[in-house]
Write a protein that holds these residues in place. Structure first.
Motif, PDB file in Angstrom:
ATOM      1  N   VAL B 170       0.864  -1.094   0.112  1.00 25.38           N
ATOM      2  CA  VAL B 170       0.290   0.089  -0.176  1.00 25.38           C
ATOM      3  C   VAL B 170       0.885   1.287  -0.095  1.00 25.38           C
ATOM      4  O   VAL B 170       0.917   1.711  -0.773  1.00 25.38           O
ATOM      5  N   ALA B 171       2.109   1.672   0.892  1.00 26.06           N
ATOM      6  CA  ALA B 171       2.373   2.571   1.536  1.00 26.06           C
ATOM      7  C   ALA B 171       4.022   2.258   0.596  1.00 26.06           C
ATOM      8  O   ALA B 171       4.769   2.060   1.531  1.00 26.06           O
ATOM      9  N   PRO B 172       4.579   1.151   0.139  1.00 21.95           N
ATOM     10  CA  PRO B 172       6.032   1.358  -0.452  1.00 21.95           C
ATOM     11  C   PRO B 172       7.181   2.212   0.092  1.00 21.95           C
ATOM     12  O   PRO B 172       8.179   1.987   0.884  1.00 21.95           O
ATOM     13  N   ASN B 173       6.924   3.500  -0.114  1.00 28.23           N
ATOM     14  CA  ASN B 173       7.870   4.540   0.109  1.00 28.23           C
ATOM     15  C   ASN B 173       8.482   4.326   1.986  1.00 28.23           C
ATOM     16  O   ASN B 173       9.238   4.495   2.062  1.00 28.23           O
ATOM     17  N   CYS B 174       6.997   4.482   2.523  1.00 30.49           N
ATOM     18  CA  CYS B 174       6.748   4.990   3.882  1.00 30.49           C
ATOM     19  C   CYS B 174       7.553   3.484   4.237  1.00 30.49           C
ATOM     20  O   CYS B 174       7.972   3.452   5.558  1.00 30.49           O
ATOM     21  N   SER B 175       7.100   2.623   4.001  1.00 28.63           N
ATOM     22  CA  SER B 175       7.889   0.883   4.814  1.00 28.63           C
ATOM     23  C   SER B 175       8.891   1.279   4.614  1.00 28.63           C
ATOM     24  O   SER B 175       9.648   0.576   5.436  1.00 28.63           O
ATOM     25  N   GLU B 176       9.688   1.382   3.061  1.00 28.21           N
ATOM     26  CA  GLU B 176      10.933   1.576   2.579  1.00 28.21           C
ATOM     27  C   GLU B 176      11.734   2.621   4.142  1.00 28.21           C
ATOM     28  O   GLU B 176      12.816   2.311   4.381  1.00 28.21           O
TER      29      GLU B 176
END
Lengths: 200, 289
Positions: B170-176
Motif C-alpha cells: 500500500v505504501a512502498p516508500n513509507c515502508s522502506e
C-alpha cells in the motif's frame, strides 16, 4: 412535541436502535440525542408536522429517525461512510428521509438535492462550526430557525468552552441572525452548547 | 443556468427536467457541484413543479432513490481502497497486544497464589517464559488458558508479518523508510493513506504523542519530539543529543514518501536512497546544514 410525563417521545412505528417503547411511543433519549436534551431544557422547543428540515451531521440517523416522526421531510447530510451505512438503513424504513452523502462544510456538494427548509439543524464535529452553519443559510426560509449544537471541544480544546460559545454567538450575530435561545446541554452532554437562531 | 438533481433551470426561469433512464440520471448527479455564489434556493413547490413529477410524495420518493444509490456507490468506492483493511489489521494488532498483556498479568497473579514461594524479582522473565511456566502447571485450568494465550501470541506474530507485507504494498516508500509496521501504524493513526499524505511533517513527527502535545500546547511542558516514529530503530537508537533531529528528518522524509505513495503508488528508488543517506547522516551526528 409529545411528552409523557417528562419523557419526550415520538410517534413512529418500530424501533430504530433498540430504544424503549412507552405506551406505543418511541422514547427519545436526551443522553443520546442533543435535540431531546434541548427539548428537556427548553419546554417551548417544537417540531411542526409541515416542516422540511436540513440536518447536517446526521451520523447513524438516531436523531434523524425521531425528526422524521415529527416533520414532513428530513434532508440528512452525512460525510463518513461507516455511519452512512446505518443512515441508509434508517431511511429505507422511513419514507421522508433523504440521505445525502456529502461534506457539510461544502454546501455546493449537496445544494442540488435540497429545496428550501424551515429548519436547519447542525451537529458536526468540526472546528469551524459557526461558519458551516452560516454556509447553510441559503437553504433556510425567511423566519426559519437554525439550531446549532456546538461541540466546543471540537472548535478548540485549548480554549474554555465558555469563550468558544461567546465567539460562535458573535459570528452568528454578525451575519444577521437573531439569537432567540441559548443554553448548555448539561447534564446530558458535557461541554456542548445549543444556539437557536432565527433568520430575519 | 442552475443545475439540480432533477434537471436544469434556465436563468429566465424555464424548467428543463432531465429525461432519461434512472442510471443516466444518477450518472448526471454524480458530477453536479453547485456554485454557492450563484445558487438560487428552490421552494419545494417549485422543485416539484419543475421536475415534471406529479406529486410531492413521488418527488421525494424518486429523490430518495437517487440519493441512496449515490451514497451506496460512494461507500463501495471508499471501502475498495487498499489501506482500509490495513487500518483494521493494525487496530486488531493493538487490541491483541492489549488483551494478551491483560491475560498474562492475570495468569501471573494466579500462578503466584498457587506457588507462594515464587518471586519474579531478580529474574529476567519475558512474556514467552512466563507463559511457558504457566503451561507447566499440571491439573490446573491455568495450564490450558496459558496454552490459549500462547496460541494467541502466535496469531499476533503472524498478523504482524501480514501487516508489514500489506504496508509494503500500500505504501512502498513509507515502508522502506520506517518499516512496514510503523508505516501501517502511522496510516492507521492518520485515518488513511490520503490523510497521512496531507499531513505536514511536523504532525507526522508527533502523531501518537497526542497527550504530550496537548499538554505542551496548554502550556508548561516541553514539546514531544516523537510519537509513533519513535518505534523506528533510527529514532530510538539515536543518541539523545540528536534524537530530536533524527525524528524531525525522518518525519520530513515520511511526509514526502506518503505523498509519493498516495499520488504515484510506487517506490521511488532515487528519493529513497537520498532520504536514507540524509537520515544516516543526522543519525551519526554529521549534520552540516
Amino acid at each position: 412535541m409529545i411528552r409523557i410525563g417528562n419523557v419526550i417521545v415520538s410517534e413512529g412505528r418500530g424501533g430504530v436502535y433498540g430504544e424503549k417503547i412507552l405506551k406505543g411511543y418511541r422514547v427519545w433519549d436526551p443522553y443520546r440525542s442533543k435535540f431531546a436534551a434541548l427539548a428537556r431544557i427548553n419546554e417551548e422547543t417544537d417540531l411542526e408536522s409541515g416542516w422540511d428540515v436540513l440536518y447536517l451531521g446526521a451520523a447513524n440517523g438516531t436523531t434523524v429517525s425521531h425528526f422524521a416522526d415529527y416533520v414532513r421531510t428530513v434532508y440528512a447530510v452525512e460525510f463518513a461512510p461507516r455511519p452512512m451505512q446505518d443512515l441508509i438503513e434508517v431511511s429505507e424504513r422511513r419514507k421522508n428521509i433523504v440521505p445525502i452523502m456529502a461534506d457539510a462544510t461544502r454546501p455546493g456538494e449537496y445544494a442540488a438535492f435540497v429545496s428550501e427548509v424551515d429548519m436547519v439543524y447542525q451537529d458536526v464535529a468540526q472546528p469551524n462550526q459557526a461558519d458551516i452553519a452560516i454556509s447553510s443559510l441559503p437553504f433556510l426560509k425567511k423566519g426559519g430557525i437554525l439550531i446549532l449544537m456546538l461541540k466546543t471541544r471540537s472548535v478548540d480544546v485549548c480554549e474554555t468552552p465558555e469563550s468558544v460559545f461567546e465567539e460562535s454567538k458573535a459570528v452568528l450575530e454578525s451575519c444577521g441572525l437573531e439569537i432567540v435561545f441559548t443554553c448548555w446541554l448539561k447534564p446530558y452532554h458535557k461541554d456542548h452548547a445549543c444556539i437557536v437562531c432565527k433568520k430575519s | 443556468m442552475q443545475r439540480y438533481w432533477f434537471g436544469d433551470i434556465e436563468d429566465n426561469g424555464e424548467c428543463r427536467p432531465f429525461k432519461g433512464e434512472p442510471e443516466e440520471m444518477i450518472e448526471r448527479c454524480r458530477s453536479i457541484e453547485s456554485d454557492m455564489k450563484a445558487y438560487m434556493p428552490l421552494s419545494m413547490a417549485k422543485a416539484v413543479e419543475c421536475s415534471g413529477i406529479s406529486t410531492r410524495e413521488e418527488y421525494i420518493g424518486v429523490l430518495r432513490k437517487v440519493c441512496i444509490s449515490l451514497a451506496r456507490e460512494k461507500i463501495t468506492r471508499h471501502y475498495s481502497a487498499g489501506d482500509l483493511e490495513l487500518i483494521q489489521m493494525v487496530r486488531m494488532l493493538n487490541e491483541l497486544d492489549h488483551v494478551i498483556n491483560l491475560l498474562v498479568e492475570r495468569g501471573m497473579e494466579w500462578y503466584i497464589v498457587k506457588n507462594p514461594d515464587f518471586s519474579r524479582k531478580y529474574k529476567n522473565m519475558n512474556q514467552k517464559k512466563v507463559i511457558g511456566m504457566m503451561r507447566r502447571q499440571k491439573r490446573s485450568g491455568l495450564s490450558s488458558i496459558a496454552a490459549e494465550i500462547d496460541a494467541l501470541s502466535d496469531k499476533r506474530t503472524r498478523l504482524m508479518k501480514e501487516i508489514s507485507a500489506r504496508a509494503a504494498d500500500v505504501a512502498p516508500n513509507c515502508s522502506e523508510i520506517v518499516g512496514g509496521l510503523v508505516a501501517a501504524r502511522l496510516i492507521s493513526s492518520a485515518g488513511s493513506l490520503r490523510d497521512l499524505a496531507f499531513l505536514p511533517a511536523s504532525a507526522i513527527q508527533v502523531t501518537g504523542a497526542e497527550s504530550a502535545l496537548f499538554s505542551h500546547l496548554k502550556g508548561g511542558t516541553p514539546s514531544p519530539k516523537h510519537g509513533i516514529i519513535f518505534q523506528h530503530r533510527r529514532v530510538h537508537n539515536a543518541d539523545k543529543s540528536v534524537r530530536g533531529k533524527v525524528a524531525r528528518v525522518v518525519a520530513g522524509k515520511l511526509g514526502i514518501a506518503a505523498r509519493i505513495d498516495y499520488f504515484r503508488g510506487e517506490a521511488d528508488e532515487e528519493f529513497l536512497e537520498k532520504a536514507q543517506e540524509r537520515i544516516d547522516a543526522v543519525f551519526t551526528g554529521g549534520e552540516a546544514e
